[in-house]
Design a protein around this motif. Structure first.
Motif, PDB file in Angstrom:
ATOM      1  N   ALA A 100       0.701  -1.284  -0.026  1.00 23.02           N
ATOM      2  CA  ALA A 100      -0.104  -0.129   0.064  1.00 23.02           C
ATOM      3  C   ALA A 100       1.019   1.137   0.143  1.00 23.02           C
ATOM      4  CB  ALA A 100      -1.022  -0.053   1.294  1.00 23.02           C
ATOM      5  N   ASN A 101       0.696   1.976  -1.076  1.00 23.66           N
ATOM      6  CA  ASN A 101       1.474   3.452  -1.005  1.00 23.66           C
ATOM      7  C   ASN A 101       0.393   4.791  -0.473  1.00 23.66           C
ATOM      8  OD1 ASN A 101       3.220   2.168  -3.921  1.00 23.66           O
ATOM      9  ND2 ASN A 101       3.585   2.110  -1.699  1.00 23.66           N
ATOM     10  N   TYR A 102       1.217   5.797  -0.339  1.00 19.73           N
ATOM     11  CA  TYR A 102       0.164   6.995   0.043  1.00 19.73           C
ATOM     12  C   TYR A 102       0.707   7.994  -0.936  1.00 19.73           C
ATOM     13  CZ  TYR A 102      -0.585   4.969   4.688  1.00 19.73           C
ATOM     14  OH  TYR A 102      -0.742   4.180   6.004  1.00 19.73           O
ATOM     15  N   GLY A 103      -0.071   8.724  -1.461  1.00 15.90           N
ATOM     16  CA  GLY A 103       0.135   9.608  -2.451  1.00 15.90           C
ATOM     17  C   GLY A 103      -0.666  10.291  -3.211  1.00 15.90           C
ATOM     18  N   TYR A 213       6.199   2.159  11.513  1.00 19.43           N
ATOM     19  CA  TYR A 213       5.428   1.768  12.590  1.00 19.43           C
ATOM     20  C   TYR A 213       4.434   0.775  12.257  1.00 19.43           C
ATOM     21  CZ  TYR A 213       7.295   5.886  15.050  1.00 19.43           C
ATOM     22  OH  TYR A 213       8.209   6.495  15.744  1.00 19.43           O
ATOM     23  N   ILE A 214       3.635   1.193  11.051  1.00 20.43           N
ATOM     24  CA  ILE A 214       2.322   0.334  11.058  1.00 20.43           C
ATOM     25  C   ILE A 214       2.570  -0.695   9.457  1.00 20.43           C
ATOM     26  CG2 ILE A 214       0.956   2.275  11.874  1.00 20.43           C
ATOM     27  CD1 ILE A 214      -0.321   2.745   9.415  1.00 20.43           C
ATOM     28  N   ALA A 215       1.770  -1.442   9.717  1.00 23.36           N
ATOM     29  CA  ALA A 215       1.482  -2.317   8.126  1.00 23.36           C
ATOM     30  C   ALA A 215       0.598  -1.559   7.257  1.00 23.36           C
ATOM     31  CB  ALA A 215       1.084  -3.733   8.737  1.00 23.36           C
ATOM     32  N   HIS A 216       1.063  -0.759   6.437  1.00 25.37           N
ATOM     33  CA  HIS A 216       0.325   0.069   5.752  1.00 25.37           C
ATOM     34  C   HIS A 216      -0.866  -0.646   4.866  1.00 25.37           C
ATOM     35  CE1 HIS A 216       4.279   2.091   5.915  1.00 25.37           C
ATOM     36  NE2 HIS A 216       3.519   3.140   6.387  1.00 25.37           N
ATOM     37  N   ALA A 217      -0.691  -1.832   4.514  1.00 26.35           N
ATOM     38  CA  ALA A 217      -1.611  -2.580   3.588  1.00 26.35           C
ATOM     39  C   ALA A 217      -2.724  -3.071   4.533  1.00 26.35           C
ATOM     40  CB  ALA A 217      -1.278  -3.528   2.936  1.00 26.35           C
ATOM     41  N   ALA A 218      -2.288  -3.086   5.771  1.00 24.97           N
ATOM     42  CA  ALA A 218      -3.588  -3.835   6.698  1.00 24.97           C
ATOM     43  C   ALA A 218      -4.492  -2.920   6.865  1.00 24.97           C
ATOM     44  CB  ALA A 218      -2.791  -4.363   7.998  1.00 24.97           C
TER      45      ALA A 218
END
Length: 619
Positions: A100-103, A213-218
């Motif tokens: 998972a990406n942020y953008g 910190y977090i699992a982005h894809a979860a």
């Protein structure tokens, strides 16, 4: 020709006539610099923006790109213009299984504030980015923006573009409070507000500023209760140490209304700590302190004490546990009292302050040398050496265990464990009584493993019975004592040197507030190591991480300036710098990014290669 390409060409053509911005087409993006004015006056603040038009199906990244990717950057050429770092519009999430990406997609502008004075304005720099769909393509472009300077300022007809993206930036507010709870695998982020009806929002998502910190894809599981929203988020599998603090952007959505976003941070940092949380952190820090290398020499003494205790009654064993605890707590009481009194007299001191005195270091050298000689059998002060002066212990009861508690505290002070830094930094800001309670909780955390063990004598009785083997064992245990004496001698030698002789060390330059500010103004990333020769945790981190070829090469390739803030001797400037991060102890590791307006990154007390390398990716 694809429709998206046609749209891009039309857009380019339309903007050829727009003010002084220039546009360049690269793979799947068009990039330009725009301003909110066609003409500026000779002394004016205004805004510019780095603009991307992105081909359909592709995206570029936020400051935390998520599981992969790189945030866009711009490197300015030498200029007298003062320009801020990017204002980051709140991003969207792109799921590209299993990542998972942020953008951003379609279009985005990164606004920047400009402070200008002069007769000619020209801004030039090199923008770089990564644009991705399934595959990723890096891009670069040299951009130049010229704006005429006249008597009057003239607003750019499309200035609303920049304002639009400024409005998409998360709002900094104190109206939403974030409390952080965590277990082994998840974070529980609870957002509360007295003024907002948080329960009315249908969707909530947390974008962390830190990508480790977090699992982005979860999925982020949301639950609501009155004016609260709670998000349960899976921790990253690569997370090596629980964070004490977390910050980022909370995005809220309600059907038919624009998305809202807010800057949020947990209260578990510095002045945000509650007293109860600080006490809990102090207890955890004390507990972990037993695992720090500085306590190892005393563990050997404690082992001998347990062996001897195995022949005692259950009551005697538990009493020895309490005697040891009393020794630890009394030591912390004296240390905290001395620290608070000296600070009230204007001294700039912190945790481990006594080791900044060469006289105390000499005292410790003599003490440990005598302990080593006794363990070696050069002289006897009692067959049972549960502590120096154990002859007294044999005659008067529990004095040996009590003294061992004092000794354990003395040798623990060169170390700082995780959770300790925030708790002690907060303690100094409190009234004396509350501050002392935090120090006592730290001591209780340190003593409690031994206290618990004393209530389970069956575990102690599994140790071998005292016998001739103990003589050999004592001689072996003398080795860490002698090594401690050698280490203290090295600390003493550094303390007695002229400060100029210990300023520079390899690639590291000496800490200076002026030099740090100058480097930040120039846009140079800086890593500051707050350290001391007597801080064993600091020395271990240097040996196994910071000064290794791998990490030094990574620093060099990232262009990071290495700065050492040496607190071996008392230094009010460094004490003040530590206090700025709500700390009064070392080690403390700070990474300043290229953008001087960015919040510096605070690394944990115990470093690993991955922690340092991941932090460098954020430059």
């Amino acid at each position: 020709m694809k429709l998206s390409v046609i749209v891009l060409i039309l857009f380019c053509t339309m903007n050829l006539f727009a003010a002084e911005s220039e546009m360049q087409r690269r793979d799947h993006v068009i990039v330009s610099l725009i301003a909110d004015h066609d003409q500026i006056s000779s002394n004016q603040d205004f805004k510019v923006g780095l603009k991307f038009i992105i081909e359909k199906g592709w995206h570029i990244y936020w400051k935390n790109p998520g599981d992969s990717g790189t945030a866009p950057k711009i490197k300015w050429e030498q200029s007298k213009v003062q320009i801020s770092s990017f204002s980051w519009p709140t991003p969207h999430i792109f799921h590209i299984e299993p990542l998972a990406n942020y953008g951003y997609e379609k279009e985005v502008i990164f606004p920047m504030e400009v402070k200008f004075s002069g007769n000619n304005f020209q801004l030039a720099g090199e923008a770089s980015w990564l644009v991705c769909k399934i595959e990723c393509i890096p891009g670069k472009a040299q951009l130049k923006l010229t704006i005429p300077v006249g008597e009057e300022e003239i607003s750019f007809s499309d200035s609303k573009e920049i304002e639009k993206y400024l409005s998409l930036k998360a709002i900094a507010t104190n109206d939403i409070k974030l409390s952080l709870d965590q277990d082994a695998s998840t974070f529980k982020l609870k957002f509360s507000s007295e003024d907002m009806d948080l329960k009315s929002f249908e969707k909530a998502y947390f974008f962390p500023n830190d990508g480790t910190y977090i699992a982005h894809a979860a999925p982020q599981e949301m639950s609501t209760d009155k004016n609260h929203i709670e998000l349960t988020i899976k921790k990253s599998d690569s997370l090596t140490e629980n964070p004490e603090f977390i910050d980022g952007v909370l995005a809220l959505e309600k059907k038919g209304e624009p998305r809202l976003s807010f800057e949020v941070s947990s209260e578990a940092k510095g002045a945000g700590l509650s007293l109860w949380m600080a006490l809990a952190f102090a207890f955890l820090g004390g507990l972990i302190l037993n695992l720090m290398p500085c306590v190892f020499p005393v563990i050997s003494i404690k082992i001998l004490g347990f062996v001897d205790s195995s022949q005692k009654t259950n009551t005697e064993i538990s009493n020895h546990g309490w005697a040891y605890t009393a020794g630890v707590l009394l030591s912390f009481l004296i240390l905290s009292g001395a620290l608070l009194i000296l600070r009230s007299l204007g001294q700039s001191l912190g945790w481990g302050f006594q080791l900044q005195s060469p006289y105390f270091v000499i005292f410790m050298m003599v003490l440990f040398f005598l302990i080593a000689l006794n363990l070696w059998g050069v002289f006897e002060i009692g067959e049972n050496l549960a502590g120096v002066g154990n002859k007294v212990s044999r005659q008067k009861g529990y004095g040996g265990s009590f003294f061992t508690g004092i000794l354990a505290t003395l040798v623990a002070t060169p170390c700082t464990a995780p959770f300790m830094g925030s708790a002690l930094g907060f303690a100094i800001t409190l009234p004396p009584i509350q501050s002392v309670f935090i120090f006592l909780m730290l001591g209780f955390g340190m003593a409690v493993p031994y206290l618990i063990l004393s209530y389970f004598p069956s575990w102690i009785r599994k140790l071998p019975k005292p016998g001739p083997w103990m003589i050999t064992f004592k001689k072996i245990l003398a080795i860490p004592m002698l090594l401690t004496v050698v280490w203290l001698g090295w600390v003493l030698s550094l303390q007695l040197q002229s400060p100029e002789n210990i300023k520079n060390e390899g690639a590291w330059i000496s800490y200076s507030e002026t030099e740090l500010q100058k480097l930040r103004d120039e846009g140079a990333p800086v890593f500051v190591d707050f350290t001391a020769a007597w801080c064993i945790t600091c020395q271990v981190n240097k040996k196994v991480v910071l000064n290794t070829d791998k990490i030094q090469l990574a620093f060099k390739e990232a262009g990071v300036v290495l700065m050492k803030a040496d607190w071996t001797n008392q230094d009010p400037v460094i004490t003040k710098a530590l206090a700025a991060f709500d700390r009064n102890s070392v080690p403390l590791y700070i990474l300043y990014t290229k953008n001087k307006d960015d919040k510096p990154l605070v690394l944990p007390e115990i470093l690993t290669d991955d922690i340092v390398l991941n932090s460098l990716k954020k430059l």
